[in-house]
Scaffold this motif. Structure first.
Motif, PDB file in Angstrom:
ATOM      1  N   THR A  38     -29.285  14.974 -66.827  1.00  9.38           N
ATOM      2  CA  THR A  38     -30.681  15.109 -67.240  1.00  9.38           C
ATOM      3  C   THR A  38     -30.763  15.587 -68.689  1.00  9.38           C
ATOM      4  O   THR A  38     -31.553  15.056 -69.479  1.00  9.38           O
ATOM      5  CB  THR A  38     -31.437  16.072 -66.305  1.00  9.38           C
ATOM      6  OG1 THR A  38     -31.380  15.534 -64.979  1.00  9.38           O
ATOM      7  CG2 THR A  38     -32.875  16.262 -66.734  1.00  9.38           C
ATOM      8  N   VAL A 125     -38.054   9.147 -66.121  1.00 13.63           N
ATOM      9  CA  VAL A 125     -38.012   9.445 -64.685  1.00 13.63           C
ATOM     10  C   VAL A 125     -37.362   8.298 -63.914  1.00 13.63           C
ATOM     11  O   VAL A 125     -36.534   8.525 -63.020  1.00 13.63           O
ATOM     12  CB  VAL A 125     -39.424   9.764 -64.146  1.00 13.63           C
ATOM     13  CG1 VAL A 125     -39.441   9.818 -62.623  1.00 13.63           C
ATOM     14  CG2 VAL A 125     -39.924  11.081 -64.741  1.00 13.63           C
ATOM     15  N   LEU A 126     -37.719   7.068 -64.243  1.00 12.54           N
ATOM     16  CA  LEU A 126     -37.130   5.917 -63.553  1.00 12.54           C
ATOM     17  C   LEU A 126     -35.619   5.856 -63.769  1.00 12.54           C
ATOM     18  O   LEU A 126     -34.860   5.616 -62.823  1.00 12.54           O
ATOM     19  CB  LEU A 126     -37.781   4.619 -64.025  1.00 12.54           C
ATOM     20  CG  LEU A 126     -39.186   4.359 -63.497  1.00 12.54           C
ATOM     21  CD1 LEU A 126     -39.846   3.226 -64.282  1.00 12.54           C
ATOM     22  CD2 LEU A 126     -39.147   4.052 -62.011  1.00 12.54           C
ATOM     23  N   ARG A 128     -33.573   8.374 -64.494  1.00  8.26           N
ATOM     24  CA  ARG A 128     -32.923   9.460 -63.743  1.00  8.26           C
ATOM     25  C   ARG A 128     -32.908   9.148 -62.241  1.00  8.26           C
ATOM     26  O   ARG A 128     -31.928   9.416 -61.554  1.00  8.26           O
ATOM     27  CB  ARG A 128     -33.636  10.810 -63.993  1.00  8.26           C
ATOM     28  CG  ARG A 128     -33.512  11.346 -65.398  1.00  8.26           C
ATOM     29  CD  ARG A 128     -32.077  11.436 -65.922  1.00  8.26           C
ATOM     30  NE  ARG A 128     -31.246  12.240 -65.067  1.00  8.26           N
ATOM     31  CZ  ARG A 128     -29.963  11.989 -64.796  1.00  8.26           C
ATOM     32  NH1 ARG A 128     -29.354  10.950 -65.328  1.00  8.26           N
ATOM     33  NH2 ARG A 128     -29.283  12.773 -64.002  1.00  8.26           N
ATOM     34  N   LEU A 129     -34.002   8.566 -61.729  1.00 14.56           N
ATOM     35  CA  LEU A 129     -34.067   8.198 -60.312  1.00 14.56           C
ATOM     36  C   LEU A 129     -32.942   7.230 -59.951  1.00 14.56           C
ATOM     37  O   LEU A 129     -32.187   7.464 -58.996  1.00 14.56           O
ATOM     38  CB  LEU A 129     -35.426   7.579 -59.998  1.00 14.56           C
ATOM     39  CG  LEU A 129     -35.574   7.002 -58.594  1.00 14.56           C
ATOM     40  CD1 LEU A 129     -35.655   8.125 -57.569  1.00 14.56           C
ATOM     41  CD2 LEU A 129     -36.794   6.114 -58.504  1.00 14.56           C
ATOM     42  N   TRP A 133     -29.890   8.246 -57.552  1.00 19.24           N
ATOM     43  CA  TRP A 133     -29.962   7.560 -56.262  1.00 19.24           C
ATOM     44  C   TRP A 133     -28.801   6.578 -56.090  1.00 19.24           C
ATOM     45  O   TRP A 133     -28.244   6.439 -55.017  1.00 19.24           O
ATOM     46  CB  TRP A 133     -31.309   6.864 -56.153  1.00 19.24           C
ATOM     47  CG  TRP A 133     -31.546   6.030 -54.941  1.00 19.24           C
ATOM     48  CD1 TRP A 133     -31.032   6.220 -53.684  1.00 19.24           C
ATOM     49  CD2 TRP A 133     -32.368   4.867 -54.867  1.00 19.24           C
ATOM     50  NE1 TRP A 133     -31.487   5.239 -52.835  1.00 19.24           N
ATOM     51  CE2 TRP A 133     -32.320   4.393 -53.541  1.00 19.24           C
ATOM     52  CE3 TRP A 133     -33.154   4.192 -55.796  1.00 19.24           C
ATOM     53  CZ2 TRP A 133     -33.020   3.274 -53.131  1.00 19.24           C
ATOM     54  CZ3 TRP A 133     -33.846   3.084 -55.371  1.00 19.24           C
ATOM     55  CH2 TRP A 133     -33.781   2.632 -54.053  1.00 19.24           C
TER      56      TRP A 133
END
Length: 174
Positions: A38, A125-126, A128-129, A133
């Protein structure tokens, strides 16, 4: 050494003493005590502010060059640390984040109101997701490809996934 362990002071100094280590750890952003990926992705936003001014073909060349240099740097740094993909190696987050933000450089995808900072946040955010994931084939690549290429390739694919979702979201905003 496990990929989960923190770096010793000696390892940190050795990593920062070489151009490959300095680049691989994202100019020091990968040395954060927690959430290194992050912090690497956040640090990637600073140079992106300059890179976004480039014409799209030059931006794509920077991505390609950054990927190639990252494979080398992460390979060298990983060997020095004795771990293929230590969490402190975050240059892959830089390239993945820059790929995720690629739709923001395509004027035809931007809504009539133009560029807005919420779009950068959405791209962040996308990315990092998808990076955390690791849906197929990201997880498969992460487990099977080793060395500097292994460090880099799963984040490139996560960046592509994030870019596609961001582009779709921007398109639907039009």
């Amino acid at each position: 050494m496990s990929a989960k362990k923190s770096l010793s002071g000696e390892q940190r100094r050795a990593l920062l003493a070489t151009p490959a280590g300095w680049l691989a750890c994202g100019f020091g952003s990968g040395l954060a005590p927690v959430a290194q990926g992050t912090f690497g992705s956040l640090a990637a936003l600073l140079p992106w502010l300059l890179l976004r001014q480039l014409p799209l073909p030059i931006y794509l060349l920077v991505l390609l060059g950054g990927f190639a240099i990252g494979v080398w740097a992460c390979n060298v740094a990983g060997r020095a640390l004795g771990v293929d993909d230590h969490r402190s190696l975050v240059w892959d987050e830089f390239i993945g984040q820059w790929i995720a933000l690629l739709p923001l450089l395509v004027p035809a995808l931007l809504p009539p109101s133009g560029f807005a900072w919420w779009m950068v946040l959405a791209g962040f955010v996308l990315f990092r997701l998808f990076d955390v994931w690791k849906p197929w084939p990201i997880r498969w690549l992460d487990r099977r490809v080793k060395g500097g290429m292994g460090v880099m390739v799963d984040d490139v694919v996560a960046g592509i996934f994030a870019a596609v979702v961001l582009a779709l979201g921007l398109y639907l905003q039009r």
